[in-house]
Design a protein around this motif. Structure first.
Motif, PDB file in Angstrom:
ATOM      1  N   GLY A 280     -16.206 -70.934 -27.718  1.00  0.00           N
ATOM      2  CA  GLY A 280     -16.662 -71.619 -26.512  1.00  0.00           C
ATOM      3  C   GLY A 280     -15.628 -71.524 -25.390  1.00  0.00           C
TER       4      GLY A 280
ATOM      5  N   TYR B 246      -9.994 -77.937 -20.637  1.00  0.00           N
ATOM      6  CA  TYR B 246     -11.039 -77.689 -21.637  1.00  0.00           C
ATOM      7  C   TYR B 246     -10.886 -76.287 -22.234  1.00  0.00           C
ATOM      8  CZ  TYR B 246     -15.575 -75.999 -23.327  1.00  0.00           C
ATOM      9  OH  TYR B 246     -16.554 -75.399 -24.072  1.00  0.00           O
TER      10      TYR B 246
ATOM     11  N   GLU C 131      -9.351 -80.211 -15.036  1.00  0.00           N
ATOM     12  CA  GLU C 131     -10.092 -80.687 -16.205  1.00  0.00           C
ATOM     13  C   GLU C 131     -10.786 -79.529 -16.942  1.00  0.00           C
ATOM     14  OE1 GLU C 131     -13.993 -83.625 -16.774  1.00  0.00           O
ATOM     15  OE2 GLU C 131     -13.288 -82.977 -14.794  1.00  0.00           O
ATOM     16  N   ASP C 132     -11.358 -78.590 -16.175  1.00  0.00           N
ATOM     17  CA  ASP C 132     -12.025 -77.438 -16.787  1.00  0.00           C
ATOM     18  C   ASP C 132     -11.019 -76.490 -17.430  1.00  0.00           C
ATOM     19  OD1 ASP C 132     -14.579 -78.287 -16.050  1.00  0.00           O
ATOM     20  OD2 ASP C 132     -14.343 -77.424 -14.040  1.00  0.00           O
TER      21      ASP C 132
ATOM     22  N   GLN D  77     -13.393 -69.212 -25.036  1.00  0.00           N
ATOM     23  CA  GLN D  77     -13.341 -67.819 -24.549  1.00  0.00           C
ATOM     24  C   GLN D  77     -14.432 -67.580 -23.503  1.00  0.00           C
ATOM     25  OE1 GLN D  77     -10.885 -65.862 -25.811  1.00  0.00           O
ATOM     26  NE2 GLN D  77     -11.242 -65.372 -27.959  1.00  0.00           N
ATOM     27  N   VAL D  78     -15.617 -68.078 -23.802  1.00  0.00           N
ATOM     28  CA  VAL D  78     -16.725 -67.897 -22.854  1.00  0.00           C
ATOM     29  C   VAL D  78     -16.405 -68.599 -21.535  1.00  0.00           C
ATOM     30  CG1 VAL D  78     -19.141 -68.479 -22.373  1.00  0.00           C
ATOM     31  CG2 VAL D  78     -18.505 -67.562 -24.608  1.00  0.00           C
TER      32      VAL D  78
ATOM     33  N   GLU E 155     -16.046 -66.798 -17.938  1.00  0.00           N
ATOM     34  CA  GLU E 155     -16.894 -67.221 -16.824  1.00  0.00           C
ATOM     35  C   GLU E 155     -16.102 -67.870 -15.689  1.00  0.00           C
ATOM     36  OE1 GLU E 155     -21.106 -67.764 -19.212  1.00  0.00           O
ATOM     37  OE2 GLU E 155     -19.965 -69.565 -18.731  1.00  0.00           O
TER      38      GLU E 155
END
Lengths: 294, 294
Positions: free
Chosen positions: B155, B175, B171-172, B157-158, B162
């Motif tokens: 997840g 993650y 925050e992203d 890696q995706v 992206e």
């Protein structure tokens, strides 16, 4: 056969519901990844491996429910191999199960990673199987990991890729089919047996059944690739010829290939003797595979 | 620190010997596949995850030998992600651990499949771990499969792919780092603990230690990517900038990133309190990671 087709489609539906439930929801972060996984797994398909897995559990006196995690595990594993197989650096295929392939819809990177995640999910699901007395989670994981690893499934893929454009000896083609296809079909029935706490003798019967059925299945696939149109197959027909792959019909002719598939089917029947009447569904399955035209 | 570097290199050597032994030999059929797997796994590297795994086992009163299968499992898993990460459809990288990447030497198809086979091998090795009283093979497989699956490693890696070319919120980015890096580092110490039959309390300590250490490790990686040359890193430097990836230094500056890594390191130390003196190696490890310049 009509009765058996009903059985097959009921079993496929049973698995479709569970896969839908056990795959992360489409909106789960990252959404593109989970959509890609669901696109490929929930594309329908015969669910042959899960059906074999559940039928094997029943042949051993267990229930289809006991084998349901293992059944979904082998389907996720199979689907990951299809996604990777279809990638441009492999077979570069646009059509699968009658739908655009995963990388056509989600791009190569996400398709690659969706395959990777499905392999992990496959082991996660398998480890949810209720253990019996004879077989631990360790045994089950070992069975699936070996069948799908470098000595079997993935090894067969490599040999397949490297065999393109060459005329292989029958022995080499048989190695590819045994590795690429028969190993996971065998693991499917063996895991079903383990989930139903099979005896050593039963497991041996399932192993022999899986090996014979898997090879017969792949030979029939080779035949169908040259005799049936794409619409019927739900995937690009004639691709073995197009990619100059050796096939049973190319090496021994269609009739001799059919005879070989028949011989293996008889071998599969013999392996089921240990199950007596409980082996009925597995017997029907192998007969159905031999007679199919898609 | 000199003493600790000796410890690290001794442990890395211990793992190198086992990996060499447990990977199929280079001439095993199909040879190109096994050579590709060995090329990437036996390329050296710090063996950080295996060392963490073994140190965690020792922190719980176990031996490095008890954790050796789990340690090799996490290294095989990590290596598969590197091979796939380097593929043209992902980061398209030519250099890894100071050597040409797997697909540069063996081609894309074989590299893809070598990664796939290493994931399967990883679960096969894990299932060879001796089970204790508290943790079954099922628990171990679940731990590794989740950490490496769509909700964590893959997840991440995706989300990373992206996120290229976009300015992410902190925050992203967090993650992504937590998913892509911290999850497998956490699984490495948790599996080491499980292999040493850790108590619930010990396992919780390892989980918190892994999460903090993993995030600190990735922040430092981000910093090194902008401050160090390729020769020192053994991989292409500046590639985060080149591929327009958000990084901690880009979002909060180098000094604030260093401070954040330091804060997380203190958090990792706190999580080790439950181990008393047995936590020494893990404490040294996280200090070493904070101070490293490659």
């Amino acid at each position: 056969m009509a009765d058996f087709k009903t059985y097959l489609s009921e079993r496929a539906q049973f698995i479709d519901v569970l896969l839908d439930q056990w795959l992360p929801a489409a909106e789960t972060r990252p959404a593109s990844l989970h959509q890609a996984m669901r696109h490929s797994v929930l594309a329908g398909g015969k669910r042959l491996r899960p059906v074999l897995c559940m039928a094997a559990a029943e042949a051993c006196g267990g229930t289809k429910e006991a084998a349901s995690f293992a059944a979904c595990a082998v389907e996720c594993l199979h689907t990951y191999t299809l996604i990777h197989d279809d990638l441009p650096c492999m077979d570069d295929d646009d059509l699968r199960r009658g739908r655009p392939t995963c990388h056509k819809v989600y791009g190569e990177a996400v398709a690659l990673l969706a395959g990777d995640a499905l392999q992990a999910l496959s082991f996660e699901l398998l480890a949810k199987t209720q253990q019996g007395v004879h077989h631990s989670h360790g045994d089950m994981v070992t069975e699936l990991a070996r069948a799908s690893g470098s000595l079997h499934l993935v090894g067969g893929q490599v040999a397949d890729v490297e065999g393109e454009g060459k005329e292989l000896a029958l022995e080499d083609l048989r190695y590819i089919h045994e590795s690429k296809t028969a190993a996971l079909l065998t693991a499917s029935v063996v895991l079903g047996g383990m989930a139903a706490d099979a005896t050593k003798e039963q497991l041996q019967g399932l192993r022999e059944f899986g090996a014979a059925t898997g090879l017969a299945f792949q030979i029939i696939d080779d035949i169908l690739d040259v005799t049936q149109p794409s619409e019927k197959l739900g995937k690009s027909a004639g691709k073995d010829v197009a990619s100059q792959k050796s096939t049973y019909p190319a090496l021994m002719g269609i009739e001799a290939s059919r005879a070989e598939a028949q011989r293996l089917t008889a071998q599969a029947h013999a392996a089921l003797e240990v199950f007596g009447p409980y082996g009925k569904r597995l017997r029907d399955l192998v007969d159905y595979l031999l007679a199919r035209d898609y």
